[in-house]
Design an enzyme around this catalytic site. Structure first.
Site, mmCIF file in Angstrom:
data_model
loop_
_atom_site.group_PDB
_atom_site.id
_atom_site.type_symbol
_atom_site.label_atom_id
_atom_site.label_comp_id
_atom_site.label_asym_id
_atom_site.label_seq_id
_atom_site.Cartn_x
_atom_site.Cartn_y
_atom_site.Cartn_z
ATOM 1 N N HIS A 153 22.161 -33.795 17.479
ATOM 2 C CA HIS A 153 22.530 -35.117 17.745
ATOM 3 C C HIS A 153 23.483 -35.299 19.133
ATOM 4 C CE1 HIS A 153 21.701 -36.210 13.554
ATOM 5 N NE2 HIS A 153 22.262 -35.228 13.190
ATOM 6 N N ASP A 163 17.658 -35.899 8.036
ATOM 7 C CA ASP A 163 17.677 -36.380 9.434
ATOM 8 C C ASP A 163 16.935 -35.473 10.380
ATOM 9 O OD1 ASP A 163 19.977 -35.005 8.641
ATOM 10 O OD2 ASP A 163 20.938 -35.677 10.606
ATOM 11 N N HIS A 174 23.794 -43.111 6.191
ATOM 12 C CA HIS A 174 24.497 -42.687 4.971
ATOM 13 C C HIS A 174 25.968 -43.028 5.064
ATOM 14 C CE1 HIS A 174 26.047 -38.739 6.266
ATOM 15 N NE2 HIS A 174 24.919 -38.186 6.201
ATOM 16 N N ASP A 180 23.845 -29.584 13.760
ATOM 17 C CA ASP A 180 24.825 -30.835 13.724
ATOM 18 C C ASP A 180 26.117 -30.326 14.521
ATOM 19 O OD1 ASP A 180 23.431 -32.247 12.225
ATOM 20 O OD2 ASP A 180 24.481 -31.753 10.313
ATOM 21 N N GLU A 216 18.872 -30.962 5.927
ATOM 22 C CA GLU A 216 19.242 -32.373 5.615
ATOM 23 C C GLU A 216 18.041 -33.323 6.321
ATOM 24 O OE1 GLU A 216 23.129 -33.785 6.718
ATOM 25 O OE2 GLU A 216 23.008 -35.431 5.632
ATOM 26 N N HIS A 227 18.322 -26.683 9.537
ATOM 27 C CA HIS A 227 19.151 -27.329 8.606
ATOM 28 C C HIS A 227 18.195 -28.233 7.646
ATOM 29 C CE1 HIS A 227 22.189 -29.833 7.017
ATOM 30 N NE2 HIS A 227 22.461 -30.703 8.000
ATOM 31 N N TYR A 234 32.237 -37.902 14.622
ATOM 32 C CA TYR A 234 31.238 -36.997 14.142
ATOM 33 C C TYR A 234 31.841 -35.954 13.278
ATOM 34 C CZ TYR A 234 26.932 -34.660 12.860
ATOM 35 O OH TYR A 234 25.809 -34.314 12.316
ATOM 36 N N HIS A 266 26.801 -28.109 7.992
ATOM 37 C CA HIS A 266 27.767 -28.500 7.141
ATOM 38 C C HIS A 266 27.348 -28.180 5.894
ATOM 39 C CE1 HIS A 266 26.255 -32.826 6.570
ATOM 40 N NE2 HIS A 266 25.831 -32.127 7.593
#
Ligand code: FEO
Length: 396
Positions: free
Chosen positions: A222, A81, A23, A163, A79, A77, A191, A144
């Site tokens: 990650h 990913d 993204h 994250d 999100e 999370h 990051y 986040h």
């Protein structure tokens, strides 16, 4: 590849070697989407992976246990990913209950048809026993996203940090002591700057809360898992959370016919002095990701652009729009640039710096068509001012 974090706690994620655009984040070293399997009297899958890689995750889980034996899927999370493959995963794990916080349940309900999923909603500090091991949930709002949380295993001193402390880097190694630390820290900084920087205050509060935990391994979502260099990454976060300035001056510019380029080089010339790092960045020869990473620990920045169509050049507009969102704080700087027959780029950049809440050190430096020797002298003087200010801010 060593995938075992602890006995019966394994990495089951996916290494995305070739992704280069996450993204808009320039993932020049690729990425990983880490998921973990904790096998005890009960079995829990911690997080999942991006949609296209659901099958790979299931294959990794199947190599360790029967899919029918997975009792819980923990979603730290929402999100995509990490949660994008949940529909396939929940379908493949017939017994699994999805464990997350209330906001995460709502977010997942927006992304997917969750009507057939069994949920267990957890609150901050709540625990779930797997047998000999416990999963303790720590809500981390705005690290986040609003629904984010950590999962902590006290018996193993192991934190699944989602994250937090992540890095976009693909490698066959899973642990921090198996890779080049300089590269990993460079990616951890990128990051932080590009994903987490806007939420520094909230993240600081979260880390204060987590500071009471006894941790000797951090399994992020990650990149590599921290088991040998925890102090390095935690201390780096302490600096990044407050955008701690170093004695570093950046001159970030774009130019049509090199008039603004000449000004940029004159500013760099003026700023070059002992004890100060200077960097000249042409926005179309860099990337938003790299520029944000440089700004994180810079003290002062001059932004310059030629005037194009009564405004700044498009990539400079992109940089400043990106920064308005990222909100790097505690910086000082000014605008400069060239124009032909009307107001334009320098004035527009000046307004953007004010909107970002930066200390604007002077009125824009402007040159009509070509900078005169006097204008170039002014640029050198302003460069020296940037360097002196950088030293002062770094010494605070
Ligand atoms: Fe790695 Fe916020 O997702």
């Amino acid at each position: 590849m060593d995938i075992e974090l602890r006995k019966n706690i394994d990495w089951v994620g996916y290494v995305d070697w070739t992704v280069r655009d996450f993204h808009s984040f320039n993932t020049k070293r690729g990425a990983t989407y880490n998921a973990y399997l904790v096998r005890d009297e009960k079995t829990a899958l911690i997080d999942t992976v991006k949609t296209p890689f659901a099958e790979r995750l299931l294959k990794n889980v199947s190599a360790l246990t029967d899919l029918e034996k997975v009792d819980y899927v923990i979603c730290n999370h929402a999100e995509p990913d990490h949660a994008g493959s949940l529909p396939e995963i929940m379908e493949a794990l017939p017994k699994a209950v999805l464990v997350c916080d209330k906001k995460c349940e709502a977010a997942l309900g927006r992304y997917f048809d969750t009507s057939k999923w069994k949920f267990q909603i957890v609150a901050d500090g709540e625990s779930l026993s797997l047998g000999k091991r416990t999963l303790q949930f720590i809500l981390t709002p705005m690290l986040h996203w609003p629904e984010s949380m950590f999962t902590y295993v006290p018996e193993e001193k192991l934190l699944f940090s989602m994250d937090g402390f992540g890095q976009h880097v693909a490698s066959s190694a899973r642990f921090d002591d198996e890779v080049d630390m300089a590269q990993v820290m460079e990616e951890a900084k990128a990051y932080y700057a590009n994903i987490i920087m806007p939420f520094g205050k909230q993240v600081a509060a979260t880390l204060e809360k987590a500071a009471s935990l006894d941790i000797d391994m951090i399994a992020t979502s990650h990149g590599v898992i921290w088991r040998s260099h925890l102090d390095t990454i935690i201390n780096a976060y302490k600096d990044w959370l407050v955008c701690k300035p170093t004695a570093k001056v950046l001159v970030i510019f774009d130019s049509m016919w090199d008039s603004t380029g000449q000004m940029a080089r004159a500013i760099i010339e003026g700023a070059s002095m002992p004890g100060v790092e200077v960097k000249l960045i042409h926005v179309r020869k860099s990337s938003l990701t790299a520029i944000a990473t440089e700004v994180l620990d810079a003290a002062t920045v001059a932004f310059g652009s030629s005037t194009l169509h009564r405004g700044m050049m498009p990539m400079m507009g992109a940089v400043l729009t990106y920064f308005k969102g990222l909100r790097p704080s505690g910086k000082a700087g000014f605008a400069f640039g060239s124009y032909g027959w009307g107001k334009g780029a320098p004035e527009a950049i000046h307004v953007s710096l004010e909107e970002m809440g930066w200390e604007v050190m002077r009125e824009p430096i402007k040159a009509q068509y070509r900078p005169s020797p006097e204008v170039l002298d002014t640029c050198r003087e302003a460069g020296a001012m940037l360097a002196e200010k950088a030293k002062t801010l770094a010494a605070r």
